[in-house]
Design a protein around this motif. Structure first.
Motif, PDB file in Angstrom:
ATOM      1  N   SER A 181       0.950  -1.277  -0.096  1.00 37.58           N
ATOM      2  CA  SER A 181      -0.004  -0.159  -0.029  1.00 37.58           C
ATOM      3  C   SER A 181       0.943   1.366  -0.009  1.00 37.58           C
ATOM      4  O   SER A 181       2.149   1.342   0.270  1.00 37.58           O
ATOM      5  CB  SER A 181      -0.953   0.024   1.320  1.00 37.58           C
ATOM      6  N   PRO A 182       0.207   2.328  -0.375  1.00 40.46           N
ATOM      7  CA  PRO A 182       1.060   3.582  -0.131  1.00 40.46           C
ATOM      8  C   PRO A 182       1.644   3.854   1.104  1.00 40.46           C
ATOM      9  O   PRO A 182       2.813   4.355   1.409  1.00 40.46           O
ATOM     10  CB  PRO A 182      -0.172   4.799  -0.539  1.00 40.46           C
ATOM     11  N   GLY A 183       0.730   3.834   2.142  1.00 40.52           N
ATOM     12  CA  GLY A 183       1.361   3.829   3.558  1.00 40.52           C
ATOM     13  C   GLY A 183       2.488   3.138   3.813  1.00 40.52           C
ATOM     14  O   GLY A 183       3.404   3.468   4.639  1.00 40.52           O
ATOM     15  N   THR A 184       2.446   1.564   3.265  1.00 47.49           N
ATOM     16  CA  THR A 184       3.824   0.892   3.666  1.00 47.49           C
ATOM     17  C   THR A 184       4.677   1.379   2.884  1.00 47.49           C
ATOM     18  O   THR A 184       6.064   1.320   3.458  1.00 47.49           O
ATOM     19  CB  THR A 184       3.206  -0.641   3.132  1.00 47.49           C
ATOM     20  N   LEU A 185       4.739   1.969   1.790  1.00 50.49           N
ATOM     21  CA  LEU A 185       5.768   2.449   1.056  1.00 50.49           C
ATOM     22  C   LEU A 185       6.443   3.689   1.710  1.00 50.49           C
ATOM     23  O   LEU A 185       7.713   3.883   1.754  1.00 50.49           O
ATOM     24  CB  LEU A 185       5.564   2.745  -0.401  1.00 50.49           C
ATOM     25  N   GLN A 186       5.576   4.354   2.212  1.00 46.98           N
ATOM     26  CA  GLN A 186       5.935   5.726   3.087  1.00 46.98           C
ATOM     27  C   GLN A 186       6.719   5.121   4.154  1.00 46.98           C
ATOM     28  O   GLN A 186       7.547   5.742   4.590  1.00 46.98           O
ATOM     29  CB  GLN A 186       4.685   6.275   3.190  1.00 46.98           C
ATOM     30  N   ASN A 187       6.173   4.161   4.785  1.00 39.57           N
ATOM     31  CA  ASN A 187       7.015   3.575   6.124  1.00 39.57           C
ATOM     32  C   ASN A 187       8.232   3.101   5.518  1.00 39.57           C
ATOM     33  O   ASN A 187       9.395   3.422   6.439  1.00 39.57           O
ATOM     34  CB  ASN A 187       6.038   2.572   6.895  1.00 39.57           C
ATOM     35  N   LEU A 188       8.565   2.414   4.651  1.00 39.15           N
ATOM     36  CA  LEU A 188       9.833   2.167   4.173  1.00 39.15           C
ATOM     37  C   LEU A 188      10.633   3.191   3.992  1.00 39.15           C
ATOM     38  O   LEU A 188      11.942   3.069   4.271  1.00 39.15           O
ATOM     39  CB  LEU A 188       9.793   1.055   2.837  1.00 39.15           C
ATOM     40  N   ARG A 189      10.165   4.448   3.343  1.00 34.20           N
ATOM     41  CA  ARG A 189      11.044   5.549   3.120  1.00 34.20           C
ATOM     42  C   ARG A 189      11.262   6.177   4.531  1.00 34.20           C
ATOM     43  O   ARG A 189      12.494   6.361   4.824  1.00 34.20           O
ATOM     44  CB  ARG A 189      10.044   6.729   2.389  1.00 34.20           C
ATOM     45  N   VAL A 190      10.201   6.462   5.213  1.00 33.92           N
ATOM     46  CA  VAL A 190      10.576   7.307   6.774  1.00 33.92           C
ATOM     47  C   VAL A 190      11.565   6.478   7.557  1.00 33.92           C
ATOM     48  O   VAL A 190      12.368   7.082   8.318  1.00 33.92           O
ATOM     49  CB  VAL A 190       9.042   7.380   7.356  1.00 33.92           C
ATOM     50  N   ASN A 191      11.279   5.017   7.722  1.00 33.60           N
ATOM     51  CA  ASN A 191      12.358   4.402   8.542  1.00 33.60           C
ATOM     52  C   ASN A 191      13.746   4.103   8.099  1.00 33.60           C
ATOM     53  O   ASN A 191      14.701   3.580   8.714  1.00 33.60           O
ATOM     54  CB  ASN A 191      11.652   3.041   9.007  1.00 33.60           C
ATOM     55  N   GLY A 192      14.008   4.569   6.883  1.00 33.85           N
ATOM     56  CA  GLY A 192      15.025   4.604   5.974  1.00 33.85           C
ATOM     57  C   GLY A 192      15.464   3.067   5.407  1.00 33.85           C
ATOM     58  O   GLY A 192      16.636   2.911   4.811  1.00 33.85           O
ATOM     59  N   THR A 193      14.497   2.186   5.376  1.00 35.15           N
ATOM     60  CA  THR A 193      14.534   0.747   4.872  1.00 35.15           C
ATOM     61  C   THR A 193      14.856   0.972   3.315  1.00 35.15           C
ATOM     62  O   THR A 193      15.683   0.162   2.626  1.00 35.15           O
ATOM     63  CB  THR A 193      13.376   0.024   5.103  1.00 35.15           C
ATOM     64  N   LEU A 194      14.204   1.684   2.371  1.00 36.58           N
ATOM     65  CA  LEU A 194      14.092   1.900   1.419  1.00 36.58           C
ATOM     66  C   LEU A 194      14.578   3.417   0.666  1.00 36.58           C
ATOM     67  O   LEU A 194      13.831   4.282   0.982  1.00 36.58           O
ATOM     68  CB  LEU A 194      12.978   1.781   0.661  1.00 36.58           C
ATOM     69  N   PRO A 195      16.036   3.770   0.271  1.00 36.03           N
ATOM     70  CA  PRO A 195      16.365   4.902  -0.097  1.00 36.03           C
ATOM     71  C   PRO A 195      15.413   5.559  -1.412  1.00 36.03           C
ATOM     72  O   PRO A 195      15.005   4.551  -1.970  1.00 36.03           O
ATOM     73  CB  PRO A 195      17.501   4.948  -0.690  1.00 36.03           C
ATOM     74  N   TYR A 196      15.218   6.935  -1.351  1.00 42.30           N
ATOM     75  CA  TYR A 196      14.473   7.466  -2.574  1.00 42.30           C
ATOM     76  C   TYR A 196      14.956   8.710  -2.779  1.00 42.30           C
ATOM     77  O   TYR A 196      16.032   9.336  -2.139  1.00 42.30           O
ATOM     78  CB  TYR A 196      12.853   7.467  -2.128  1.00 42.30           C
ATOM     79  N   THR A 197      14.644   9.207  -3.987  1.00 42.71           N
ATOM     80  CA  THR A 197      14.920  10.635  -4.559  1.00 42.71           C
ATOM     81  C   THR A 197      13.717  11.433  -4.828  1.00 42.71           C
ATOM     82  O   THR A 197      12.712  10.624  -5.498  1.00 42.71           O
ATOM     83  CB  THR A 197      15.892  10.505  -5.734  1.00 42.71           C
TER      84      THR A 197
END
Length: 95
Positions: A56-72
């Motif tokens: 879900s969008p929320g799960t992806l956001q959590n991966l970003r916020v907790n640093g699990t998945l880097p993003y640009t």
């Protein structure tokens, strides 16, 4: 429907671990097929990542916020490197 059809199935931690492993293997196959065809994209949009991982969008956001998945982030768009997604999956793989 009979009572047996209506009964809830209990999902065990082992069931979840098995599902995670199967999902990881399927994602590896998808990435390998893309790489083999020369169509693999280096950068993926959020919608592509969510569809690929089935989250879900929320799960992806959590991966970003907790640093699990880097993003640009460029403007209002968020992008993820396909190599970072594979790395995240590899690091979280159950053994």
């Amino acid at each position: 429907m009979s009572a047996n059809c209506m009964a809830a199935r209990i999902i065990t931690p082992e069931d979840l671990a098995e599902f995670k492993q199967e999902l990881f293997q399927e994602l590896q196959k998808l990435f390998a097929a893309q790489a083999g065809s020369g169509l693999q994209k280096k950068w993926l949009k959020s919608t592509e990542v969510r569809e690929l991982l089935g989250i879900s969008p929320g799960t992806l956001q959590n991966l970003r916020v907790n640093g699990t998945l880097p993003y640009t982030k460029v403007g209002g768009m968020v992008y993820y490197q396909s190599d970072d997604i594979l790395k995240m999956l590899e690091e979280n793989r159950s053994k």
